[in-house]
Design a protein around this motif. Structure first.
Motif, PDB file in Angstrom:
ATOM      1  N   ALA A   2     -30.787   4.965  44.887  1.00 29.70           N
ATOM      2  CA  ALA A   2     -30.744   4.478  46.262  1.00 29.70           C
ATOM      3  C   ALA A   2     -30.815   5.638  47.231  1.00 29.70           C
ATOM      4  O   ALA A   2     -30.123   6.626  47.070  1.00 29.70           O
ATOM      5  CB  ALA A   2     -29.476   3.668  46.490  1.00 29.70           C
ATOM      6  N   THR A 124     -39.436   2.837  40.946  1.00 32.91           N
ATOM      7  CA  THR A 124     -38.306   2.002  41.345  1.00 32.91           C
ATOM      8  C   THR A 124     -37.917   1.208  40.113  1.00 32.91           C
ATOM      9  O   THR A 124     -38.743   0.481  39.551  1.00 32.91           O
ATOM     10  CB  THR A 124     -38.701   1.045  42.490  1.00 32.91           C
ATOM     11  N   LEU A 148     -24.435   2.128  41.658  1.00 34.39           N
ATOM     12  CA  LEU A 148     -24.655   0.889  42.406  1.00 34.39           C
ATOM     13  C   LEU A 148     -24.847  -0.260  41.423  1.00 34.39           C
ATOM     14  O   LEU A 148     -25.798  -0.259  40.637  1.00 34.39           O
ATOM     15  CB  LEU A 148     -25.890   1.011  43.305  1.00 34.39           C
ATOM     16  N   GLU A 149     -23.948  -1.241  41.472  1.00 33.83           N
ATOM     17  CA  GLU A 149     -24.001  -2.339  40.506  1.00 33.83           C
ATOM     18  C   GLU A 149     -25.321  -3.093  40.549  1.00 33.83           C
ATOM     19  O   GLU A 149     -25.814  -3.549  39.505  1.00 33.83           O
ATOM     20  CB  GLU A 149     -22.835  -3.303  40.752  1.00 33.83           C
ATOM     21  N   ASP A 150     -25.914  -3.233  41.724  1.00 33.08           N
ATOM     22  CA  ASP A 150     -27.171  -3.973  41.840  1.00 33.08           C
ATOM     23  C   ASP A 150     -28.305  -3.324  41.057  1.00 33.08           C
ATOM     24  O   ASP A 150     -29.306  -3.972  40.763  1.00 33.08           O
ATOM     25  CB  ASP A 150     -27.587  -4.115  43.305  1.00 33.08           C
ATOM     26  N   THR A 151     -28.157  -2.047  40.731  1.00 31.86           N
ATOM     27  CA  THR A 151     -29.223  -1.348  40.013  1.00 31.86           C
ATOM     28  C   THR A 151     -29.027  -1.362  38.503  1.00 31.86           C
ATOM     29  O   THR A 151     -29.909  -0.918  37.764  1.00 31.86           O
ATOM     30  CB  THR A 151     -29.315   0.119  40.472  1.00 31.86           C
ATOM     31  N   GLU A 153     -28.896  -3.702  36.011  1.00 33.18           N
ATOM     32  CA  GLU A 153     -29.851  -4.450  35.184  1.00 33.18           C
ATOM     33  C   GLU A 153     -31.258  -3.865  35.279  1.00 33.18           C
ATOM     34  O   GLU A 153     -31.923  -3.691  34.251  1.00 33.18           O
ATOM     35  CB  GLU A 153     -29.841  -5.930  35.553  1.00 33.18           C
ATOM     36  N   PRO A 154     -31.765  -3.546  36.496  1.00 36.44           N
ATOM     37  CA  PRO A 154     -33.078  -2.897  36.551  1.00 36.44           C
ATOM     38  C   PRO A 154     -33.121  -1.570  35.801  1.00 36.44           C
ATOM     39  O   PRO A 154     -34.133  -1.240  35.168  1.00 36.44           O
ATOM     40  CB  PRO A 154     -33.314  -2.701  38.051  1.00 36.44           C
ATOM     41  N   ARG A 179     -16.715  -0.113  37.773  1.00 37.56           N
ATOM     42  CA  ARG A 179     -18.120  -0.478  37.598  1.00 37.56           C
ATOM     43  C   ARG A 179     -18.861   0.544  36.748  1.00 37.56           C
ATOM     44  O   ARG A 179     -19.843   0.202  36.073  1.00 37.56           O
ATOM     45  CB  ARG A 179     -18.811  -0.660  38.947  1.00 37.56           C
TER      46      ARG A 179
END
Length: 218
Positions: A2, A124, A148-151, A153-154, A179
């Motif tokens: 990020a 990305t 960053l948790e949102d990242t 799985e990607p 996390r």
């Protein structure tokens, strides 16, 4: 991963991050990495995890000479630069806004005969992975990319795409929050994970991972 600009922080412990450059000596080369906290935030400063990763690479416990390596979330590019100086052919990646800055550091710190061993490329996590060969890398490197948790799985999808059964993944990180351990738990569902190095002074751990073999239904 990020690109998060940060507000100026006057804490003495963070003051080095606001310097316009950071200097190191790795692989018998003096390196000077430009930093630009105000413009690109976390992507444009050298974090301790990158330094510890480079120290670990210098130990020679993972073969780099002649190997195809890729660095994820490279930021300033220190880890990828050192891997190239140690003999790897390196693809150094980050998101598009960081690429000009990253390329400048690579060009400034690699001698002419090593320039051809590095490619700077946009990545990305989880997107456009078909642009990279499936299982096409011997070594995958990431320093302080788990925050960053949102990242998560990607990032895991990206690792699965890039890795063959023989690929070694090296992740250097500081375990700050729950996390972070959650990510390691997610990683262990798909990869074997070992802690191979701990820098007590900087509180940075290096994890070595490789793909779990396919499950066999009995």
């Amino acid at each position: 991963m990020a690109l998060v600009p940060y507000v100026e922080n006057t804490l003495p412990a963070l003051s080095k991050l606001h310097n316009s450059s950071a200097q190191f000596r790795f692989a018998n080369h003096d390196l000077r990495l430009a930093q630009d906290w105000k413009k690109l935030g976390v992507a444009a400063v050298v974090w301790d995890a990158a330094v510890v990763m480079c120290m670990y690479l210098e130990l020679g416990k993972v073969e780099l000479k002649g190997k195809a390596a890729i660095e994820l979330g490279a930021g300033t590019g220190l880890v990828g630069i050192v891997a190239a100086l140690l003999g790897a052919k390196v693809t150094i990646t980050d998101r598009e806004p960081a690429l000009d800055f990253l390329s400048t550091n690579v060009e400034a710190n690699l001698p002419p005969h090593s320039q051809g061993s590095v490619v700077v490329s946009e990545l990305t996590w989880g997107e456009g992975l078909d642009r990279y060969p499936a299982g096409g890398f011997d070594v995958v490197l990431g320093a302080d990319i788990v925050y960053l948790e949102d990242t998560f799985e990607p990032l895991l999808r990206t690792l699965e795409h890039l890795c063959s059964d023989t690929t070694v993944v090296l992740l250097a990180c500081k375990i700050r929050y729950k996390r972070d351990t959650d990510f390691l738990s997610m990683l262990r569902q798909r990869f074997t994970v070992q802690e191979v190095h701990y820098d007590k002074q900087r509180d940075i751990r290096v994890y070595k991972s490789w793909k779990l073999p396919p499950s066999r239904d009995l």
